[in-house]
Write a protein that holds these residues in place. Structure first.
Motif: not given
Length: 251
Positions: A4-8, A23-27, A31-34, A54-59
């Motif tokens: 799963i290492s290439r997932g979001c 979130a930062q540790e996963l990035a 991982f990509q982090v939403a 990592t293309r992290m994004f916020a919603i």
């Protein structure tokens, strides 16, 4: 998909505190982090280069509102080109007061934010996680789930419910290759509580009461979450992992 290492991974309450650290540790683990939060902000103090790489994004999302959850996950799916392989249910609130006079409305607010939302977010995420062919939900509980703490009936009850939700979903969703684990921290020092934990009677109490000598650091929790997402295998599920310096078991 065993790897799963290439997932979001979706993290709720990701704008500050322990959620921001997770979130930062996963990035950092690529991982990509939403990042979901009421404010819709990236984690406080984020390394912008890391977020971009990592293309992290916020919603913006209200985890207690069903429509907001549906819209947020639809937007996540439309934003990422990776499978949604993980969910960290971190968001919550802590209200306290004497049980004889604690408003029922406040009790319900704590249960809604800390327990009902864990089920609601997980339920919303379920079809996305099931499609990934291998996924992990990490719930953030508390070692208060096994303690009797004055003035904390709502918080303790809500975190005990998180453990029960974890076990039930782990058993029911194992057929979909979705694992569910509960992390139950003790006292963890963050930017939000640093002064409180390091001043006066509480500081002295924690130094005496916690076998390891005082509160933990956010890295103790965020590092464990990251490790769980990088561990191979499908056999660890349904468990509560206590990160409390031994306080919950010490006499």
């Amino acid at each position: 998909m065993d790897d799963i290492s290439r997932g979001c991974i979706v993290v709720t309450g990701a704008s500050r505190g322990i959620g921001a650290a997770i979130a930062q540790e996963l990035a950092r683990a690529d991982f990509q982090v939403a990042c979901l939060s009421r404010s819709g902000s990236l984690p406080a103090g984020i390394d912008l280069e890391l977020a971009e790489r990592t293309r992290m994004f916020a919603i913006a999302c209200d985890i207690t509102d069903a429509n907001s959850l549906t819209e947020a996950f639809a937007l996540i799916a439309a934003t990422t080109d990776r499978p949604i392989v993980g969910l960290v249910n971190n968001a919550g609130v802590h209200l306290q007061g004497k049980s004889a006079t604690f408003p029922v409305a406040d009790y319900e607010a704590v249960m809604g934010a800390n327990a009902t939302s864990v089920f609601a977010v997980s339920q919303t995420a379920y079809p996305y996680l099931a499609r990934a062919g291998g996924a992990l939900i990490v719930n953030m509980g508390s070692f208060f789930e096994k303690l009797g703490v004055k003035g904390n009936v709502a918080y303790c009850a809500s975190k005990a419910a998180v453990g029960a939700i974890t076990r039930c979903l782990a058993v029911e969703w194992a057929r979909d290759r979705i694992r569910v684990i509960n992390i139950a921290p003790g006292y963890i020092e963050t930017d939000l509580n640093r002064a409180e934990l390091n001043e006066g009677p509480l500081q002295d109490f924690l130094r005496k009461r916690i076998p390891t000598g005082g509160p933990g650091a956010v890295a103790d929790v965020s590092g464990l979450v990251s490790m769980l997402y990088r561990l191979p295998g499908q056999f660890l599920t349904g468990e509560t992992l206590y990160v409390d310096g031994g306080q919950g078991m010490a006499l």
